[in-house]
Design a protein around this motif. Structure first.
Motif, mmCIF file in Angstrom:
data_model
loop_
_atom_site.group_PDB
_atom_site.id
_atom_site.type_symbol
_atom_site.label_atom_id
_atom_site.label_comp_id
_atom_site.label_asym_id
_atom_site.label_seq_id
_atom_site.Cartn_x
_atom_site.Cartn_y
_atom_site.Cartn_z
ATOM 1 N N ALA A 89 0.828 -1.210 0.000
ATOM 2 C CA ALA A 89 0.000 0.000 0.000
ATOM 3 C C ALA A 89 0.860 1.257 0.000
ATOM 4 C CB ALA A 89 -0.936 -0.009 1.205
ATOM 5 N N VAL A 90 1.929 1.264 0.813
ATOM 6 C CA VAL A 90 2.827 2.418 0.838
ATOM 7 C C VAL A 90 3.491 2.591 -0.524
ATOM 8 C CG1 VAL A 90 4.929 3.381 1.835
ATOM 9 C CG2 VAL A 90 3.260 2.262 3.315
ATOM 10 N N ALA A 91 3.943 1.494 -1.117
ATOM 11 C CA ALA A 91 4.585 1.566 -2.427
ATOM 12 C C ALA A 91 3.626 2.100 -3.484
ATOM 13 C CB ALA A 91 5.108 0.186 -2.821
ATOM 14 N N THR A 92 2.374 1.659 -3.425
ATOM 15 C CA THR A 92 1.371 2.127 -4.390
ATOM 16 C C THR A 92 1.131 3.622 -4.234
ATOM 17 O OG1 THR A 92 0.269 -0.031 -4.415
ATOM 18 C CG2 THR A 92 -1.018 1.872 -5.143
ATOM 19 N N LEU A 93 0.992 4.064 -2.994
ATOM 20 C CA LEU A 93 0.759 5.483 -2.736
ATOM 21 C C LEU A 93 1.932 6.321 -3.220
ATOM 22 C CD1 LEU A 93 -1.104 7.597 -1.362
ATOM 23 C CD2 LEU A 93 0.236 7.240 0.716
ATOM 24 N N MET A 94 3.148 5.876 -2.917
ATOM 25 C CA MET A 94 4.328 6.653 -3.290
ATOM 26 C C MET A 94 4.568 6.651 -4.794
ATOM 27 S SD MET A 94 5.223 8.035 -0.562
ATOM 28 C CE MET A 94 6.693 8.811 -1.233
#
Length: 339
Positions: A76-81
């Motif tokens: 999720a963090v990777a997708t957001l970033m």
């Protein structure tokens, strides 16, 4: 990212030895915690402070040094970033969006759980019994969550399209796309605090549910939307004054005219408001709330702006005696009715 609890057991530990709450958590998350905050930051290329800001924005307490995060959290963090790095938004905007997701999903999750609890009880008391509430809850999760996830995406797309359409239809100011002209309504149950002291928990819950659901139905009928509900009150907006009055009359009919429900007071005000954080702000919001405090039971009063927006050939208005309204000084509310 998704919430989880600290767990020291290995992922391969037999289900029978797992705590019931952990089995439910993992049935929903579909993965076990295996990363701490530093490892999340390392895996995704963000700083430890950025990872913590995103986690707090979702509405969860920080875990310091604990392996509290799952592979889904990392993804999720990777997708957001990815869209931050692409330049679509800056990091602060991403945090703001994350906060909106966190607050919305927290309430939705509480709503879903409280709604499905009764279904779990039904399953365990009937032919579908598994021998434990946890067993029935796990079964219900398997049956409900996959289609419910698809419904979430559909509903989000529908509401996003509607939100964009509202900005265009309501004539957002060129200089500030956050500002729109609307009619704001506030509906308030009379003597709710005193009444709630005489009811048991189930009765209070049923009363609030009936009030909110009936208000939602009426507001939707006239293309309005509920901004927020506070148990004994509802704040709504419509694009026009006539629709706002129709909503107010509808709420009085389905709440105030029902002998099993408390009386209700309504106030309307019109003018420009600022949209931020899923809420609205501005003088019309404050005025509508204040007018409910001086309205009579099962009656609607409006400000002069709203009265002026109603077609004179269809509506007649009558100024009421001036009265002190907190934050506005002496105000002359207006009573309106159809000709």
């Amino acid at each position: 990212m998704a919430p989880d609890r600290k767990s020291s057991r290995a992922p391969s530990e037999p289900a029978a030895r797992q705590a019931p709450g952990e089995r439910l958590d993992e049935a929903i998350l579909r993965s076990a915690p295996e990363f701490n905050a530093l490892e999340v930051a390392t895996e995704t290329g963000v700083t430890i402070e950025q990872a913590r800001r995103l986690w707090r924005a979702l509405g969860f307490p920080e875990f310091v040094g604990e392996k509290a995060y799952t592979a889904a959290d990392v993804k999720a963090v990777a997708t957001l970033m990815s869209f931050v790095d692409a330049g679509a938004v800056d990091f602060d905007t991403a945090v703001n969006l994350t906060r909106g997701v966190g607050q919305t999903m927290a309430r939705l999750a509480d709503w879903e759980v409280s709604t499905l609890v009764s279904r779990v009880e039904e399953m365990e008391s009937g032919a579908e019994a598994t021998g434990s509430r946890i067993g029935s809850a796990l079964r219900l999760i398997d049956e409900v969550n996959p289609p419910f996830e698809r419904l979430l995406v559909y509903a989000w797309r529908r509401h996003l399209a509607a939100a964009v359409g509202r900005i265009e239809a309501m004539g957002a100011k060129d200089e500030d796309l956050h500002t729109i002209d609307v009619s704001v309504g506030f509906a308030d149950l009379v003597s709710f605090t005193a009444l709630s002291n005489t009811l048991d928990r189930d009765e209070i819950g049923d009363l609030v549910e009936v009030f909110e659901s009936r208000c939602q139905d009426v507001v939707a009928r006239y293309a309005g939307r509920i901004i927020k509900s506070l148990g004994d009150s509802v704040l709504f907006v419509t694009s026009g004054a006539e629709d706002a009055v129709a909503v107010a009359e509808g709420i009085i009919n389905v709440i105030g005219r029902d002998s099993k429900m408390p009386d209700v007071r309504l106030g309307l005000a019109s003018g420009p408001v600022v949209q931020r954080l899923g809420d609205i702000f501005g003088p019309p919001v404050n005025m509508a709330a204040r007018l409910t405090q001086v309205a009579r039971r099962n009656r609607l009063i409006v400000d002069q702006n709203t009265a002026d927006l109603l077609p004179a050939e269809d509506w007649e208005s009558r100024r009421l005696p001036a009265r002190p309204v907190r934050g506005f000084g002496l105000v002359e509310p207006v009573a309106v009715r159809r000709r």
